[in-house]
Design a protein around this motif. Structure first.
Motif, mmCIF file in Angstrom:
data_model
loop_
_atom_site.group_PDB
_atom_site.id
_atom_site.type_symbol
_atom_site.label_atom_id
_atom_site.label_comp_id
_atom_site.label_asym_id
_atom_site.label_seq_id
_atom_site.Cartn_x
_atom_site.Cartn_y
_atom_site.Cartn_z
ATOM 1 N N PRO A 9 -3.356 0.407 7.457
ATOM 2 C CA PRO A 9 -4.524 0.056 6.519
ATOM 3 C C PRO A 9 -5.855 -0.209 6.867
ATOM 4 O O PRO A 9 -5.770 -0.761 8.159
ATOM 5 N N VAL A 13 -1.035 4.347 -1.364
ATOM 6 C CA VAL A 13 -2.133 4.314 -0.804
ATOM 7 C C VAL A 13 -2.181 4.840 0.621
ATOM 8 O O VAL A 13 -2.953 5.654 1.378
ATOM 9 N N LEU A 37 0.890 -1.178 -0.015
ATOM 10 C CA LEU A 37 0.095 -0.008 -0.051
ATOM 11 C C LEU A 37 0.813 1.444 0.104
ATOM 12 O O LEU A 37 0.491 2.226 -0.640
ATOM 13 N N GLN A 45 -8.752 -2.609 2.552
ATOM 14 C CA GLN A 45 -7.214 -2.385 1.839
ATOM 15 C C GLN A 45 -6.625 -3.763 2.119
ATOM 16 O O GLN A 45 -6.266 -4.470 1.232
ATOM 17 N N PHE A 72 -6.304 0.193 -7.140
ATOM 18 C CA PHE A 72 -6.298 1.421 -6.437
ATOM 19 C C PHE A 72 -5.890 2.582 -7.305
ATOM 20 O O PHE A 72 -5.428 3.661 -6.730
#
Length: 114
Positions: free
Chosen positions: A23, A16, A11, A27, A76
């Motif tokens: 997360p 992200v 991530l 996710q 994403f």
């Protein structure tokens, strides 16, 4: 590297999450499921040497982060230019995983002399 650590690294690589962020459940599930899928694909091709629930060995960890990241660029909404770089990195990572775990072929036949 644990699966939880891999999820965070993926991530972060996808931008992200920032370093230090955690997360959310969606996710975690999305990346965890993709890791499981990638692991099974690599296992079927006899590329991985660890168990799906075990820690990822240090020498393979960064390659797995790159490989899984490359599989999630659409999920994403990674911008196109960055997505292309991540996909290339993912392809290279898969090849590197293969090379790291390839068994050297050693011939048992006597060489022929001419």
């Amino acid at each position: 590297m644990t699966k939880t650590e891999l999820i965070k690294k993926v991530l972060q690589k996808l931008r992200v999450l920032e370093v230090g962020e955690t997360p959310d459940a969606d996710q975690t599930t999305t990346v965890g499921d993709m890791y499981d899928s990638a692991y099974q694909e690599l296992k079927d091709d006899e590329i991985v040497t660890w168990t799906s629930t075990g820690d990822i060995p240090t020498k393979e960890a960064q390659q797995m982060v790159s490989y899984v990241s490359s599989m999630l660029v659409d999920e994403f909404n990674v911008p196109e230019g960055r997505a292309q770089r991540l996909i290339i990195q993912g392809n290279n990572a898969r090849q590197r995983l293969f090379e790291l775990n390839a068994v050297e072929y050693v011939s048992t036949e006597e060489p022929e002399y001419y």
